[in-house]
Design a protein around this motif. Structure first.
Motif, mmCIF file in Angstrom:
data_model
loop_
_atom_site.group_PDB
_atom_site.id
_atom_site.type_symbol
_atom_site.label_atom_id
_atom_site.label_comp_id
_atom_site.label_asym_id
_atom_site.label_seq_id
_atom_site.Cartn_x
_atom_site.Cartn_y
_atom_site.Cartn_z
ATOM 1 N N GLY A 109 -18.014 20.422 -40.827
ATOM 2 C CA GLY A 109 -18.790 21.051 -40.474
ATOM 3 C C GLY A 109 -20.234 22.207 -41.234
ATOM 4 N N LEU A 110 -20.989 21.369 -41.085
ATOM 5 C CA LEU A 110 -21.550 21.717 -42.376
ATOM 6 C C LEU A 110 -22.594 23.000 -42.439
ATOM 7 C CD1 LEU A 110 -21.574 22.044 -45.702
ATOM 8 C CD2 LEU A 110 -23.932 19.904 -45.738
ATOM 9 N N ASN A 111 -23.196 22.139 -41.113
ATOM 10 C CA ASN A 111 -23.734 23.414 -40.281
ATOM 11 C C ASN A 111 -23.589 24.445 -39.721
ATOM 12 O OD1 ASN A 111 -26.581 22.305 -39.329
ATOM 13 N ND2 ASN A 111 -25.745 20.607 -40.045
ATOM 14 N N THR A 112 -22.052 24.425 -39.591
ATOM 15 C CA THR A 112 -20.982 25.531 -39.228
ATOM 16 C C THR A 112 -20.987 26.921 -40.428
ATOM 17 O OG1 THR A 112 -20.423 24.891 -37.722
ATOM 18 C CG2 THR A 112 -19.567 27.149 -38.503
ATOM 19 N N TRP A 113 -21.300 26.429 -40.851
ATOM 20 C CA TRP A 113 -20.795 26.841 -42.501
ATOM 21 C C TRP A 113 -22.296 27.860 -43.070
ATOM 22 C CZ3 TRP A 113 -16.709 27.992 -45.551
ATOM 23 C CH2 TRP A 113 -15.499 27.262 -45.387
ATOM 24 N N ASP A 114 -23.063 26.545 -42.687
ATOM 25 C CA ASP A 114 -24.580 27.348 -43.707
ATOM 26 C C ASP A 114 -24.903 28.517 -42.543
ATOM 27 O OD1 ASP A 114 -26.346 26.633 -45.241
ATOM 28 O OD2 ASP A 114 -27.445 26.037 -43.256
ATOM 29 N N GLU A 115 -25.053 28.032 -41.316
ATOM 30 C CA GLU A 115 -25.308 29.338 -40.498
ATOM 31 C C GLU A 115 -24.687 30.641 -40.553
ATOM 32 O OE1 GLU A 115 -24.593 27.311 -36.520
ATOM 33 O OE2 GLU A 115 -26.307 25.838 -37.451
ATOM 34 N N ASN A 116 -23.373 30.266 -40.719
ATOM 35 C CA ASN A 116 -22.465 31.854 -40.741
ATOM 36 C C ASN A 116 -22.637 32.186 -42.198
ATOM 37 O OD1 ASN A 116 -20.863 32.088 -38.780
ATOM 38 N ND2 ASN A 116 -21.023 29.992 -38.603
ATOM 39 N N TYR A 117 -22.239 31.526 -43.496
ATOM 40 C CA TYR A 117 -23.244 32.244 -44.542
ATOM 41 C C TYR A 117 -24.456 33.426 -44.627
ATOM 42 C CZ TYR A 117 -19.556 29.617 -47.389
ATOM 43 O OH TYR A 117 -18.481 28.865 -48.049
ATOM 44 N N ARG A 118 -25.213 32.315 -43.983
ATOM 45 C CA ARG A 118 -26.208 34.020 -43.899
ATOM 46 C C ARG A 118 -26.393 34.352 -42.679
ATOM 47 N NH1 ARG A 118 -31.308 31.559 -43.972
ATOM 48 N NH2 ARG A 118 -30.896 28.720 -43.944
ATOM 49 N N VAL A 119 -24.988 34.631 -41.912
ATOM 50 C CA VAL A 119 -24.645 35.444 -40.500
ATOM 51 C C VAL A 119 -24.316 36.310 -41.700
ATOM 52 C CG1 VAL A 119 -22.984 36.192 -39.632
ATOM 53 C CG2 VAL A 119 -24.768 34.710 -38.842
ATOM 54 N N VAL A 120 -23.843 36.248 -42.589
ATOM 55 C CA VAL A 120 -22.002 37.170 -43.523
ATOM 56 C C VAL A 120 -22.923 37.493 -44.982
ATOM 57 C CG1 VAL A 120 -20.410 37.639 -45.580
ATOM 58 C CG2 VAL A 120 -20.394 36.381 -42.614
ATOM 59 N N TYR A 121 -24.240 37.038 -45.900
ATOM 60 C CA TYR A 121 -24.276 37.500 -47.005
ATOM 61 C C TYR A 121 -26.384 37.653 -46.594
ATOM 62 C CZ TYR A 121 -20.472 34.779 -48.957
ATOM 63 O OH TYR A 121 -19.027 34.720 -49.052
ATOM 64 N N GLU A 122 -27.080 36.949 -45.300
ATOM 65 C CA GLU A 122 -28.636 37.177 -45.912
ATOM 66 C C GLU A 122 -28.571 38.541 -44.362
ATOM 67 O OE1 GLU A 122 -31.843 35.238 -43.865
ATOM 68 O OE2 GLU A 122 -30.857 33.596 -45.063
ATOM 69 N N GLU A 123 -28.252 38.564 -43.210
ATOM 70 C CA GLU A 123 -27.980 39.308 -42.562
ATOM 71 C C GLU A 123 -27.133 40.939 -42.796
ATOM 72 O OE1 GLU A 123 -27.594 37.626 -38.801
ATOM 73 O OE2 GLU A 123 -29.758 35.526 -39.923
ATOM 74 N N GLY A 124 -25.837 40.968 -43.333
ATOM 75 C CA GLY A 124 -24.866 41.736 -43.757
ATOM 76 C C GLY A 124 -24.363 41.798 -42.271
ATOM 77 N N LYS A 125 -23.929 41.012 -42.109
ATOM 78 C CA LYS A 125 -22.257 40.924 -40.458
ATOM 79 C C LYS A 125 -21.208 40.807 -41.037
ATOM 80 C CE LYS A 125 -26.073 39.908 -36.722
ATOM 81 N NZ LYS A 125 -26.587 38.930 -35.818
#
Length: 402
Positions: A109-125
């Motif tokens: 599930g690489l798309n899921t990894w990618d999306e959630n890395y953004r949520v945590v690391y980029e968006e700070g959630k």
């Protein structure tokens, strides 16, 4: 030892969302490689791939399912549906107890990894969806296929990089042949075409910026693709008893390890897998009419593979046809061997050899008949499908016309 046949096949890839459209593209020598379209693609050096554009999961899945299914699982379920429908099998009752699924994927599930890395690391959630783990795990697709069809036999996922689906299909073949299962669904899936997936491959410096040209002297690298291929492997007597249409027979499988280098392939390791598959199938070199090559379009793979085939086949290498359909559907990584097996079935069933498109200049180190640019009509009775992965992991499958 039981005979094993293919009674159903399904696919989703950049050439088409089903088998007929994919085979039509093979016959026409059509490329599925285009400009990539996803978030932050402008930050990438490599901006082409065999992407399935305008993918609309709502067409096939409800909202709750989409929350659970990464794209690689969605691809798999759609391909499995086509394969099972073609086979005509019903897994209710006793058959479901002796049927299973083995699938290959490299990234899961690489798309899921990618999306959630953004949520945590980029968006700070600080919170992610509770379904993230079951959505991204590599066995998600196999598990959902088993649940969809009530497959209660052996079910698991194989991850051997670019050989994943060949290893998966080889293991499924061995299970049916040994009597461990009457029917196995098998193949592979990959959905790496997201920012993180392409950025990681960029780092290897093996990617082309314009096209995939396997075996051509001016090749300049591989092109990623995405999609899935799923097959129904069935006990021959079981298939014959129910009057099923038999598409091809799976007759041999072999795997080998180079035990040499994590990224550079070995001609000796590849050759051992090729000769091992023929030996397992009780086929001689002169029996093989076509090979679907691993054929990535990189100098390292193409020269090594041609050397391995030349050594394995000796004087018969001059009579062989060998093509790389990655020139059309891209390198689908863990799912690539499954999509390529479609070309092998087409060769046996329809007498049409899929071409290597993008071929422009002969390479003296790749002096085999690579069926350049145009599909060819030819009668073949036995074929091989090659897969050679990073880590030096090789898997070759042999099919025969029934």
């Amino acid at each position: 030892m039981r005979r094993v046949v293919i009674t159903g096949m399904g696919t989703v890839n950049a050439l088409g969302l089903d088998v007929p459209k994919t085979l039509e593209a093979f016959r026409e020598g059509r490329s599925g490689i285009s400009q990539l379209n996803f978030r932050d693609v402008d930050r990438l050096t490599i901006q082409i791939g065999a992407q399935i554009h305008d993918w609309q999961p709502e067409t096939w899945f409800n909202r709750q399912q989409i929350l659970l299914y990464d794209k690689f699982t969605q691809f798999t379920l759609l391909a499995a549906k086509e394969a099972v429908e073609q086979s005509g099998l019903d897994f209710q009752g006793e058959l479901g107890l002796s049927a299973g699924v083995v699938l290959g994927t490299a990234g899961g599930g690489l798309n899921t990894w990618d999306e959630n890395y953004r949520v945590v690391y980029e968006e700070g959630k600080n919170r992610v969806h509770p379904f993230v783990v079951p959505k991204l795990m590599n066995n998600a697709a196999a598990s959902h296929v088993s649940m969809e069809y009530g497959l209660r036999g052996p079910s698991f996922t194989v991850a051997t990089a670019c050989a994943s689906s060949n290893h998966a299909m080889g293991l499924a073949f061995q299970m049916v042949r040994s009597g461990a299962a009457k029917v196995m669904l098998s193949g592979g899936s990959e959905a790496m075409l997201c920012f993180g997936g392409v950025k990681a491959w960029e780092g290897l410096r093996v990617m082309s910026r314009d096209a995939c040209r396997p075996f051509s002297a001016n090749r300049n690298g591989m092109v990623q693709g995405e999609g899935a291929g799923v097959f129904v492997f069935e006990d021959y007597e079981h298939a014959r008893a129910r009057g099923a249409e038999i598409l091809a027979e799976v007759v041999g499988f072999a795997m080998s390890s180079d035990a040499q280098d994590i990224v550079m392939p070995s001609a000796q390791g590849a050759e051992r897998a090729i000769t091992g598959a023929m030996r397992d199938a009780a086929l001689n070199p002169e029996d093989i009419g076509y090979i679907n090559a691993h054929g990535t379009g990189t100098a390292a793979n193409d020269k090594t593979e041609c050397a391995a085939v030349a050594h394995a086949f000796g004087h018969h290498a001059d009579q062989l046809m060998m093509s790389s359909t990655k020139s059309m559907h891209g390198h689908v990584i863990g799912g690539t061997g499954a999509i390529e097996l479609l070309a092998c079935v087409m060769a046996l069933r329809d007498g049409i050899i899929a071409p290597t498109i993008g071929y422009e200049e002969p390479d003296p180190e790749c002096a085999l008949d690579v069926v350049p640019n145009t599909a060819r009509e030819a009668k073949v009775t036995a074929v091989l499908s090659n897969a050679f992965a990073f880590g030096g992991l090789n898997a070759v499958i042999a099919l025969r016309k029934v």
